[in-house]
Design a protein around this motif. Structure first.
Motif, PDB file in Angstrom:
ATOM      1  N   ARG A 195       0.835  -1.207   0.000  1.00 52.52           N
ATOM      2  CA  ARG A 195       0.000   0.000   0.000  1.00 52.52           C
ATOM      3  C   ARG A 195       0.868   1.255   0.000  1.00 52.52           C
ATOM      4  O   ARG A 195       0.601   2.222  -0.732  1.00 52.52           O
ATOM      5  N   ILE A 196       1.915   1.224   0.840  1.00 48.46           N
ATOM      6  CA  ILE A 196       2.814   2.378   0.901  1.00 48.46           C
ATOM      7  C   ILE A 196       3.517   2.571  -0.437  1.00 48.46           C
ATOM      8  O   ILE A 196       3.677   3.697  -0.927  1.00 48.46           O
ATOM      9  N   ALA A 197       3.940   1.409  -1.050  1.00 50.93           N
ATOM     10  CA  ALA A 197       4.610   1.506  -2.352  1.00 50.93           C
ATOM     11  C   ALA A 197       3.656   2.077  -3.403  1.00 50.93           C
ATOM     12  O   ALA A 197       4.047   2.925  -4.214  1.00 50.93           O
ATOM     13  N   GLN A 198       2.392   1.582  -3.379  1.00 53.98           N
ATOM     14  CA  GLN A 198       1.416   2.113  -4.336  1.00 53.98           C
ATOM     15  C   GLN A 198       1.177   3.605  -4.102  1.00 53.98           C
ATOM     16  O   GLN A 198       1.123   4.397  -5.049  1.00 53.98           O
ATOM     17  N   GLU A 199       1.032   3.970  -2.814  1.00 49.75           N
ATOM     18  CA  GLU A 199       0.824   5.384  -2.513  1.00 49.75           C
ATOM     19  C   GLU A 199       2.023   6.214  -2.940  1.00 49.75           C
ATOM     20  O   GLU A 199       1.873   7.295  -3.511  1.00 49.75           O
ATOM     21  N   ASN A 200       3.234   5.660  -2.655  1.00 52.98           N
ATOM     22  CA  ASN A 200       4.435   6.388  -3.063  1.00 52.98           C
ATOM     23  C   ASN A 200       4.515   6.503  -4.577  1.00 52.98           C
ATOM     24  O   ASN A 200       4.871   7.555  -5.121  1.00 52.98           O
ATOM     25  N   THR A 201       4.186   5.379  -5.266  1.00 52.15           N
ATOM     26  CA  THR A 201       4.214   5.411  -6.732  1.00 52.15           C
ATOM     27  C   THR A 201       3.203   6.421  -7.274  1.00 52.15           C
ATOM     28  O   THR A 201       3.514   7.210  -8.175  1.00 52.15           O
ATOM     29  N   ALA A 202       1.983   6.370  -6.705  1.00 55.00           N
ATOM     30  CA  ALA A 202       0.964   7.321  -7.164  1.00 55.00           C
ATOM     31  C   ALA A 202       1.379   8.756  -6.859  1.00 55.00           C
ATOM     32  O   ALA A 202       1.237   9.652  -7.697  1.00 55.00           O
ATOM     33  N   ARG A 203       1.926   8.951  -5.624  1.00 55.56           N
ATOM     34  CA  ARG A 203       2.365  10.306  -5.261  1.00 55.56           C
ATOM     35  C   ARG A 203       3.514  10.765  -6.146  1.00 55.56           C
ATOM     36  O   ARG A 203       3.535  11.908  -6.617  1.00 55.56           O
ATOM     37  N   GLN A 204       4.475   9.832  -6.366  1.00 58.42           N
ATOM     38  CA  GLN A 204       5.592  10.197  -7.234  1.00 58.42           C
ATOM     39  C   GLN A 204       5.127  10.495  -8.652  1.00 58.42           C
ATOM     40  O   GLN A 204       5.595  11.446  -9.281  1.00 58.42           O
ATOM     41  N   ALA A 205       4.186   9.640  -9.160  1.00 60.12           N
ATOM     42  CA  ALA A 205       3.664   9.901 -10.505  1.00 60.12           C
ATOM     43  C   ALA A 205       2.945  11.247 -10.547  1.00 60.12           C
ATOM     44  O   ALA A 205       3.107  12.024 -11.501  1.00 60.12           O
ATOM     45  N   ARG A 206       2.128  11.496  -9.487  1.00 60.43           N
ATOM     46  CA  ARG A 206       1.409  12.774  -9.447  1.00 60.43           C
ATOM     47  C   ARG A 206       2.390  13.944  -9.351  1.00 60.43           C
ATOM     48  O   ARG A 206       2.254  14.949 -10.062  1.00 60.43           O
ATOM     49  N   GLU A 207       3.372  13.789  -8.450  1.00 61.69           N
ATOM     50  CA  GLU A 207       4.363  14.855  -8.304  1.00 61.69           C
ATOM     51  C   GLU A 207       5.164  15.043  -9.586  1.00 61.69           C
ATOM     52  O   GLU A 207       5.453  16.166  -9.981  1.00 61.69           O
ATOM     53  N   GLN A 208       5.497  13.888 -10.228  1.00 62.99           N
ATOM     54  CA  GLN A 208       6.248  13.994 -11.474  1.00 62.99           C
ATOM     55  C   GLN A 208       5.416  14.682 -12.562  1.00 62.99           C
ATOM     56  O   GLN A 208       5.930  15.519 -13.316  1.00 62.99           O
ATOM     57  N   SER A 209       4.108  14.291 -12.629  1.00 67.41           N
ATOM     58  CA  SER A 209       3.233  14.937 -13.608  1.00 67.41           C
ATOM     59  C   SER A 209       3.120  16.435 -13.322  1.00 67.41           C
ATOM     60  O   SER A 209       3.215  17.272 -14.244  1.00 67.41           O
ATOM     61  N   GLU A 210       2.920  16.761 -12.027  1.00 64.19           N
ATOM     62  CA  GLU A 210       2.825  18.178 -11.669  1.00 64.19           C
ATOM     63  C   GLU A 210       4.133  18.901 -11.980  1.00 64.19           C
ATOM     64  O   GLU A 210       4.127  20.023 -12.486  1.00 64.19           O
ATOM     65  N   ARG A 211       5.257  18.218 -11.638  1.00 63.10           N
ATOM     66  CA  ARG A 211       6.554  18.847 -11.892  1.00 63.10           C
ATOM     67  C   ARG A 211       6.776  19.044 -13.389  1.00 63.10           C
ATOM     68  O   ARG A 211       7.258  20.087 -13.837  1.00 63.10           O
ATOM     69  N   ILE A 212       6.422  17.997 -14.176  1.00 60.18           N
ATOM     70  CA  ILE A 212       6.599  18.110 -15.631  1.00 60.18           C
ATOM     71  C   ILE A 212       5.713  19.224 -16.186  1.00 60.18           C
ATOM     72  O   ILE A 212       6.148  20.026 -17.023  1.00 60.18           O
ATOM     73  N   ALA A 213       4.428  19.261 -15.692  1.00 58.90           N
ATOM     74  CA  ALA A 213       3.533  20.314 -16.160  1.00 58.90           C
ATOM     75  C   ALA A 213       4.065  21.686 -15.771  1.00 58.90           C
ATOM     76  O   ALA A 213       4.070  22.630 -16.584  1.00 58.90           O
ATOM     77  N   GLN A 214       4.540  21.777 -14.504  1.00 57.74           N
ATOM     78  CA  GLN A 214       5.083  23.052 -14.056  1.00 57.74           C
ATOM     79  C   GLN A 214       6.336  23.421 -14.834  1.00 57.74           C
ATOM     80  O   GLN A 214       6.528  24.587 -15.225  1.00 57.74           O
ATOM     81  N   GLU A 215       7.194  22.396 -15.065  1.00 57.88           N
ATOM     82  CA  GLU A 215       8.406  22.667 -15.851  1.00 57.88           C
ATOM     83  C   GLU A 215       8.053  23.076 -17.276  1.00 57.88           C
ATOM     84  O   GLU A 215       8.701  23.972 -17.839  1.00 57.88           O
ATOM     85  N   ASN A 216       7.037  22.398 -17.847  1.00 60.23           N
ATOM     86  CA  ASN A 216       6.621  22.785 -19.205  1.00 60.23           C
ATOM     87  C   ASN A 216       6.099  24.218 -19.229  1.00 60.23           C
ATOM     88  O   ASN A 216       6.418  24.995 -20.139  1.00 60.23           O
ATOM     89  N   ILE A 217       5.269  24.547 -18.203  1.00 56.79           N
ATOM     90  CA  ILE A 217       4.747  25.921 -18.144  1.00 56.79           C
ATOM     91  C   ILE A 217       5.892  26.910 -17.970  1.00 56.79           C
ATOM     92  O   ILE A 217       5.963  27.946 -18.651  1.00 56.79           O
ATOM     93  N   GLN A 218       6.803  26.569 -17.019  1.00 56.70           N
ATOM     94  CA  GLN A 218       7.939  27.460 -16.795  1.00 56.70           C
ATOM     95  C   GLN A 218       8.806  27.560 -18.042  1.00 56.70           C
ATOM     96  O   GLN A 218       9.288  28.640 -18.393  1.00 56.70           O
ATOM     97  N   LYS A 219       8.990  26.382 -18.709  1.00 52.97           N
ATOM     98  CA  LYS A 219       9.808  26.386 -19.917  1.00 52.97           C
ATOM     99  C   LYS A 219       9.158  27.239 -21.008  1.00 52.97           C
ATOM    100  O   LYS A 219       9.832  28.059 -21.664  1.00 52.97           O
ATOM    101  N   GLN A 220       7.825  27.047 -21.188  1.00 55.76           N
ATOM    102  CA  GLN A 220       7.139  27.832 -22.199  1.00 55.76           C
ATOM    103  C   GLN A 220       7.182  29.322 -21.859  1.00 55.76           C
ATOM    104  O   GLN A 220       7.435  30.175 -22.729  1.00 55.76           O
ATOM    105  N   THR A 221       6.937  29.598 -20.562  1.00 56.62           N
ATOM    106  CA  THR A 221       6.982  31.012 -20.139  1.00 56.62           C
ATOM    107  C   THR A 221       8.384  31.571 -20.336  1.00 56.62           C
ATOM    108  O   THR A 221       8.554  32.701 -20.827  1.00 56.62           O
ATOM    109  N   ARG A 222       9.388  30.762 -19.931  1.00 57.43           N
ATOM    110  CA  ARG A 222      10.775  31.219 -20.076  1.00 57.43           C
ATOM    111  C   ARG A 222      11.138  31.400 -21.541  1.00 57.43           C
ATOM    112  O   ARG A 222      11.760  32.406 -21.922  1.00 57.43           O
TER     113      ARG A 222
END
Length: 358
Positions: free
Chosen positions: A144-171
């Motif tokens: 359960r912890i691994a699944q939660e960590n995987t989901a959290r990491q995937a979510r964080e990675q998606s958010e980070r990628i989206a944020q990086e894409n936004i920052q990259k586009q803005t930059r």
């Protein structure tokens, strides 16, 4: 007993006498021996009666003694037999008691061992069940912890990628705007420097001419004439260029082609006979539209296919980016409007527009 002893003595005396009489020295004693024999015969009868009575009495006594002895022996034998029976009974009882006690102890020992074994097995089974349950719970919790960590990491990675894409586009957009502004500033500064240099040079020339006017009148007149000739030549050239441009404008007006790159005149698949369609240089000059630089070639393609700048901007914002076929280029694919836009990866300028998808 006394009779036997008397008889023994009598026989002994008789033997001695016989030996004496047989000796020649005792030959004169025959009479004496006869008397003695008579006496002995008489005494023998009495002694025999006494001996018989004594023998009877002794026999009775011996029988009684034997009977008593037999009774005593029988009694002793009975007592010994009874004692042996009692001892055997006691021994058997003791053996039975010992055997029963041993069997009871063995049974109790076996029951205790079985109970201890059952308790140990139950305890081991309980410990095993508890350990398995703990391990299962640990595994489930870890999963359960691994699944939660995987989901959290995937979510964080998606958010980070989206944020990086936004920052990259803005930059990138900010860098592009900054580059365009810097290019415009450099162009304006260069133009101002060129004009200032030209004015400074002209002023210096004028001063030089004024200082040398007296000495160089003929030279200045000749130069003036030359400048007049050059100006006239330039004027004639400008007039010729203006005439050519006017002809091109008239040709463009006939096919409803506007000068602005914002005015599309065709659509995908439609062919037009533009004035310089096969010329090495584009018809339109580079232009900045909505803070984005477009090459002349890109504007030509937009006019020919009927793509407006908003369509190109939508492809750049929402299209799928990928590496271009040439170095330092990016390809944006718009699957909705079915077109591709190629930009310079360093400056962000629009290089060309390609209709359709691969």
């Amino acid at each position: 007993m006394n009779i036997s002893r008397g008889l023994t003595r009598f026989v002994a005396v008789l033997g001695m006498l016989i030996m004496a009489f047989s000796n020649p020295a005792f030959a004169g004693c025959a009479s004496l021996c006869d008397e003695f024999a008579t006496a002995v015969s008489r005494g023998w009868d009495d002694a025999a009666e006494v001996a018989a009575r004594n023998a009877q009495r002794q026999a009775d006594e011996a029988a009684a003694a034997a009977q008593r002895q037999a009774a005593e022996q029988a009694q002793q034998a009975e007592m010994q037999a009874a004692q042996e029976y009692a001892e055997r009974q006691a021994q058997e009882q003791a053996e039975r008691v010992a055997r029963e006690q041993a069997e009871r102890q063995a049974r109790e020992q076996a029951e205790r061992v079985a109970q201890e074994q059952a308790e140990r097995q139950a305890r081991e089974q309980a410990e095993l069940a508890a350990r398995e349950q703990a391990e299962r719970q640990g595994r489930e919790q870890a999963e359960r912890i691994a699944q939660e960590n995987t989901a959290r990491q995937a979510r964080e990675q998606s958010e980070r990628i989206a944020q990086e894409n936004i920052q990259k586009q803005t930059r990138e957009q900010a860098e592009h705007v900054a580059r365009v502004q810097e290019e415009n500033s450099r162009a304006l500064a260069k133009k101002a420097d060129d004009e200032k240099a030209f004015l400074d040079k002209q002023h210096a020339d004028q001063e030089f001419l004024q200082q040398k006017k007296v000495q160089q009148d003929q030279f200045l007149e000749a130069k003036r004439l030359e400048e007049t000739r050059v100006a006239e030549t330039r004027r004639l050239e400008e007039a010729r260029v203006a005439q050519v441009q006017q002809q091109e404008k008239l040709a463009l007006a006939q096919i409803d082609v506007g000068k602005s790159a914002k005015t599309p005149v065709g659509r995908s698949g439609q062919q037009h006979n533009f004035p310089n369609a096969n010329a090495p240089s584009p018809r339109n000059a580079p232009e900045i539209i909505n803070n984005r630089s477009y090459s002349g070639h890109a504007i030509d393609r937009m006019q020919e296919r009927g793509y407006t700048p908003s369509v190109i901007e939508n492809a750049l914002q929402n299209g799928i980016p990928s590496a271009g076929s040439k170095p330092n280029t990016l390809l944006y694919t718009d699957t909705v409007n079915k077109l591709r836009v190629v930009t310079n990866s360093e400056t962000g300028n629009v290089v060309t527009v390609i209709p359709g998808l691969k």
